[in-house]
Design a protein around this motif. Structure first.
Motif, PDB file in Angstrom:
ATOM      1  N   UNK A  93       0.832  -1.219   0.000  1.00 11.20           N
ATOM      2  CA  UNK A  93       0.000   0.000   0.000  1.00 11.20           C
ATOM      3  C   UNK A  93       0.858   1.256   0.000  1.00 11.20           C
ATOM      4  N   UNK A  94       1.845   1.299   0.896  1.00 10.15           N
ATOM      5  CA  UNK A  94       2.689   2.489   0.959  1.00 10.15           C
ATOM      6  C   UNK A  94       3.502   2.624  -0.333  1.00 10.15           C
ATOM      7  N   UNK A  97       1.254   3.416  -3.524  1.00  6.16           N
ATOM      8  CA  UNK A  97       0.660   4.753  -3.475  1.00  6.16           C
ATOM      9  C   UNK A  97       1.715   5.834  -3.630  1.00  6.16           C
ATOM     10  N   UNK A  98       2.871   5.608  -3.014  1.00  2.00           N
ATOM     11  CA  UNK A  98       3.954   6.584  -3.153  1.00  2.00           C
ATOM     12  C   UNK A  98       4.390   6.667  -4.616  1.00  2.00           C
ATOM     13  N   UNK A 100       2.558   6.052  -7.203  1.00  2.44           N
ATOM     14  CA  UNK A 100       1.491   6.752  -7.939  1.00  2.44           C
ATOM     15  C   UNK A 100       1.632   8.269  -7.769  1.00  2.44           C
ATOM     16  N   UNK A 101       1.850   8.697  -6.519  1.00  6.71           N
ATOM     17  CA  UNK A 101       1.959  10.129  -6.247  1.00  6.71           C
ATOM     18  C   UNK A 101       3.171  10.737  -6.947  1.00  6.71           C
ATOM     19  N   UNK A 102       4.231   9.952  -7.086  1.00  6.74           N
ATOM     20  CA  UNK A 102       5.451  10.454  -7.728  1.00  6.74           C
ATOM     21  C   UNK A 102       5.417  10.257  -9.235  1.00  6.74           C
ATOM     22  N   UNK A 321      -2.708   0.069 -11.284  1.00  6.06           N
ATOM     23  CA  UNK A 321      -3.036   0.781 -10.046  1.00  6.06           C
ATOM     24  C   UNK A 321      -3.673  -0.101  -8.971  1.00  6.06           C
TER      25      UNK A 321
ATOM     26  N   UNK B  49      -6.802   2.901  -5.438  1.00  5.60           N
ATOM     27  CA  UNK B  49      -6.031   3.826  -6.293  1.00  5.60           C
ATOM     28  C   UNK B  49      -6.712   4.109  -7.633  1.00  5.60           C
ATOM     29  N   UNK B  63      -3.166  15.196  -7.883  1.00  5.36           N
ATOM     30  CA  UNK B  63      -2.931  15.003  -6.457  1.00  5.36           C
ATOM     31  C   UNK B  63      -2.249  16.225  -5.845  1.00  5.36           C
ATOM     32  N   UNK B  86      -2.019   3.270   5.071  1.00  5.26           N
ATOM     33  CA  UNK B  86      -0.838   3.065   4.208  1.00  5.26           C
ATOM     34  C   UNK B  86      -0.964   3.825   2.891  1.00  5.26           C
ATOM     35  N   UNK B  90       1.334   7.037   1.662  1.00  4.28           N
ATOM     36  CA  UNK B  90       2.088   7.035   0.406  1.00  4.28           C
ATOM     37  C   UNK B  90       1.716   8.229  -0.462  1.00  4.28           C
ATOM     38  N   UNK B  91       0.411   8.479  -0.577  1.00  2.17           N
ATOM     39  CA  UNK B  91      -0.053   9.607  -1.395  1.00  2.17           C
ATOM     40  C   UNK B  91       0.421  10.931  -0.796  1.00  2.17           C
TER      41      UNK B  91
END
Ligand SMILES: Nc1ncnc2c1ncn2[C@@H]1O[C@H](COP(=O)(O)OP(=O)(O)OP(=O)(O)O)[C@@H](O)[C@H]1O
Ligand SMILES: [Mg+2]
Lengths: 340, 240
Positions: A93-94, A97-98, A100-102, A321, B49, B63, B86, B90-91
């Motif tokens: 999850x971390x 998601x990280x 995706x954000x980057x 995703x 997601x 985002x 989590x 991350x986001x």
């Protein structure tokens, strides 16, 4: 290109940075051993709780220490299985998601493949094809590694994993989890020829293993000797000797059968000193190359995950995703199905 | 007149709750809230997601345009809480955003208020092992549900009762399992059991907007699940 690797498959939180040009840049490990000691083993829910508490601070600390910005990352690799579902889910999850954000690719990594590739992080890494001996807490297998992604199991345990046999026997001897290293230390003061443990499945052809018999033999022996602590060093030494002998006999047989000229050993038990020495003697005798990870990369770590992720990203693999974990992800040729 | 972004514009917040069988994600932009919501046990990690991505696309923002990420921190399904937290972590780290943590029981109470139009809500969620997650929420003058009895893990026979003679509405899945013992415990209370209510992220975003304006934010590594059940609930691992 810099890859962030995340390992959260069980009770260790590992993170690492691997660079295409500079190789392994740095890594950090947080081990939960102290947390689980009082329970005599890993409690999955508590392991998962510790994972989410430790993971993000460990990533941020690593980046700060190495003066790497999040925007310097090119991809994020995380262990997606096999392992404990709750623990795996945290890293997935971390990590996903990280990424995706980057706006960078994410790569789910097979933990066993990561172990297999750990020796590639050393100087003069092994080449393909080679024979791999994977000896960890949950697995024991001989694998014909044709190339990256081409893994063919040619022998595996029919019951307990080799690390499991160490841990369970250690527990009967009253030593806390994980008992492997503690048995090895106790064995240093013991006589390995005092007790005659079986060497299971060595008297017939084949490359499979069985360790539950050795473990039961140890349990009976300890009982027979009246659980007398003065016998423990000899029991530990004789037990360890039997396990290592068995691993060496099968490895020798596998080398002879396959004609491969390189043996690569990995997984937690590859930290065992006697195993390292005995395999070195065998390698000299058979005139083959022998490779181990450095001691800290035998057990779970982020470096091997970052490296495995790097190999996959080079081949253009990434995931979509949806966040998926595979607690029972096997190995062997199906490893090739890792990525979408 | 130039657009007034800071003072008039409502905060742009992405809200997530995965503490129950409902996977729920909402995006509040300007004065609009858009939501994805599905009762989907065990599918949360797969849905979340893609939903975030499609909500952002629908609103035509990224985002990085957001002000904060809000997440239900529990109590609730342990794995569910870690999925929500989590993903939020991350986001948030990746987009340099703060996190707003909100009790999942408060989100349920807020959702119950919006659906039942009842201002006094008792929340009782099945916590397994013969216990319930319990709280009492009441509407304040700003329209938000505030805890009168704080979130707690209790035997249904020992839940803490709110004072006064208000008329309460009881929501949550614990009623299905412990109706008898709960009814007995609540006999001095004027209450009616309602249907099960799943938390909705659009109601979380309502709470989160207010918390954001009050600057009640945390950095991503400080956003943690609240389980209420401590490690004392686990005993030694059996071996061999
Ligand atoms: N010096 C040693 N001698 C024997 N065993 C050891 C030694 N050091 C570690 N081990 C064993 O290694 C195991 C841990 O290895 P590892 O971290 O690779 O396993 P795991 O991640 O739990 O399982 P898997 O990788 O199969 O999923 C434990 O069983 C531990 O007792
Ligand atoms: Mg391992």
């Amino acid at each position: 290109m810099i890859i962030l690797g995340i390992e959260t498959s069980c009770d260790e939180t590992g993170v690492a940075l691997y660079s295409e040009t500079a190789g392994l840049m740095a890594h950090r490990i947080y081990s939960q051993i102290a947390l689980h000691e009082e329970f005599g083993g890993v409690v999955p829910e508590l392991a998962s709780r510790d994972q989410i508490q430790k993971l993000l601070p460990l990533i941020l600390q690593l980046l700060t220490d190495e003066e790497i910005a999040l925007s310097d990352l090119s991809a994020i690799a995380y262990t997606a299985g096999p392992g404990l579902a709750g623990s795996l889910m945290v890293g997935a999850c971390v990590g996903r998601s990280l990424a995706y954000a980057l706006n960078i690719p994410a790569i789910p990594v097979n933990h066993l493949e990561a172990h297999l590739l750990a020796p590639m992080l050393e100087e003069n890494p092994p080449t393909f094809p080679h024979l791999a001996l994977l000896v960890s807490g949950g697995h024991c297998a001989l694998i014909h590694v044709e190339k990256l992604g081409g893994y063919f199991i040619i022998g595996e345990t029919q019951d307990d994993a080799v690390g499991e046999a160490f841990d369970k026997t250690a527990r009967i001897l009253g030593m806390p989890y994980p008992g492997g290293p503690k048995i090895a230390t106790l064995a240093l003061e013991g006589n390995p020829t005092r007790y005659h443990f079986p060497r299971p499945m060595t008297d017939r052809p084949g490359l499979d293993f069985s360790f539950s018999g050795i473990k039961t033999f140890a349990a009976n022996l300890i009982h027979q000797e009246g659980s007398d602590p003065s016998t423990f060093p000899d029991i530990a030494a004789s037990f360890q000797r039997a396990i290592i002998d068995t691993l060496v006999i099968k490895s020798r047989r596998a080398i002879q059968q396959t004609g491969l000229s390189t043996l690569v050993v990995s997984g937690g038990v590859s930290a065992n000193q006697l195993l390292r020495e005995e395999l070195a003697l065998m390698a000299r005798d058979l005139n083959i190359e022998l490779h181990f990870p450095r001691l800290e990369f035998c057990t779970d770590n982020g470096a091997m995950v970052a490296y495995a992720g790097f190999q996959h990203i080079k081949q253009g693999k990434k995931t979509d995703l949806t966040i998926n974990i595979e607690p029972r992800w096997g190995m062997g040729s199906n490893l090739r199905l890792i990525h979408s | 007149m130039p657009p007034c972004v800071i003072t008039c514009g409502m905060a742009k917040i992405l809200s997530i709750d995965t503490s129950t069988a409902a996977c729920t994600v909402a995006l509040s932009v300007e004065d609009k809230v858009i939501q994805r919501h599905k009762i989907a046990p065990r599918e949360h990690a797969q849905l979340i997601l893609p939903w975030v991505d499609s909500l952002l696309a629908e609103a035509g923002i990224t985002l990085h345009d957001l002000d904060a990420i809000a997440v239900g921190q529990g109590p609730g399904s342990f794995t569910g809480l870690r999925i929500g937290v989590g993903v939020a972590q991350g986001l948030a780290v990746g987009a340099s955003l703060p996190i707003i943590v909100v009790s999942s029981l408060q989100i349920i109470a807020q959702t119950a208020y919006s659906e039942l139009n009842h201002e006094k809500i008792l929340v009782a969620q099945d916590a397994r092992m013969n216990e319930v997650y319990w709280a009492a929420y009441s509407k304040d003058k700003t329209g938000l549900m505030k805890a009168i009895v704080e979130d707690q893990l209790r035997l249904p026979s020992e839940v803490e009762l709110p004072e006064g003679d208000d008329k309460w509405c009881l929501v949550g899945d614990a009623w299905n399992v412990y109706s008898q013992v709960l009814a007995e415990r609540l006999q001095t209370l004027d209450f009616q059991p309602a249907i099960d209510i799943f938390p909705k992220a659009e109601c979380l975003s309502q709470i989160a907007s207010q918390l954001f304006n009050l600057n009640q934010i945390v950095s991503p590594e400080d956003a943690m699940p609240v389980y209420l059940r401590g490690k004392g609930a686990w005993t030694a691992v059996s071996h061999l």
